[in-house]
Motif scaffolding. Sequence first.
Motif: not given
Length: 139
Positions: A17, A53, A69, A75-76, A96, A100, A103
């Motif tokens: 991230c 995300p 993905w 991831a974000g 958060h 993500q 997921r």
Amino acid sequence: MKRFSIATDRIGPRRWCWVVVHPDLDHFRAAAIRTAPWHGTAYWDGCLGCFQPVAYRERHDGEAWVGRWPANGYAGILRLAEGHVSPEIVAHELVHASAQIYRMNVDRDVRLGDDCGEREEQLAYIYGELFASLPRDLP
């Protein structure tokens, strides 16, 4: 503006991230709005941090929906505003980010359920590794 990355490869492939510490709230909110304009400006009025995300992309291959993905593990982006960085805000946004990555690597459904020992442990490891990779000198 301070920008760096955090990452985890504890569960599944390496995911990372961006973390951006914006110089002030106006800069933070303007960047958040640019990334997610569908929320509108009022959505961000009380916001002091956020995790945005990466999108899950789906396409129909003729027989079924195929999701994917980003191949590079992105991831974000976790956004913070200088002067408003606190352990509570950082921890909240890391949850958060962890969800993500959960997921992406474990299950698209993050609901842990009642008997969730292994799934909850995986989420905790992801969170712990992301937290550990943060620099200790955040503003």
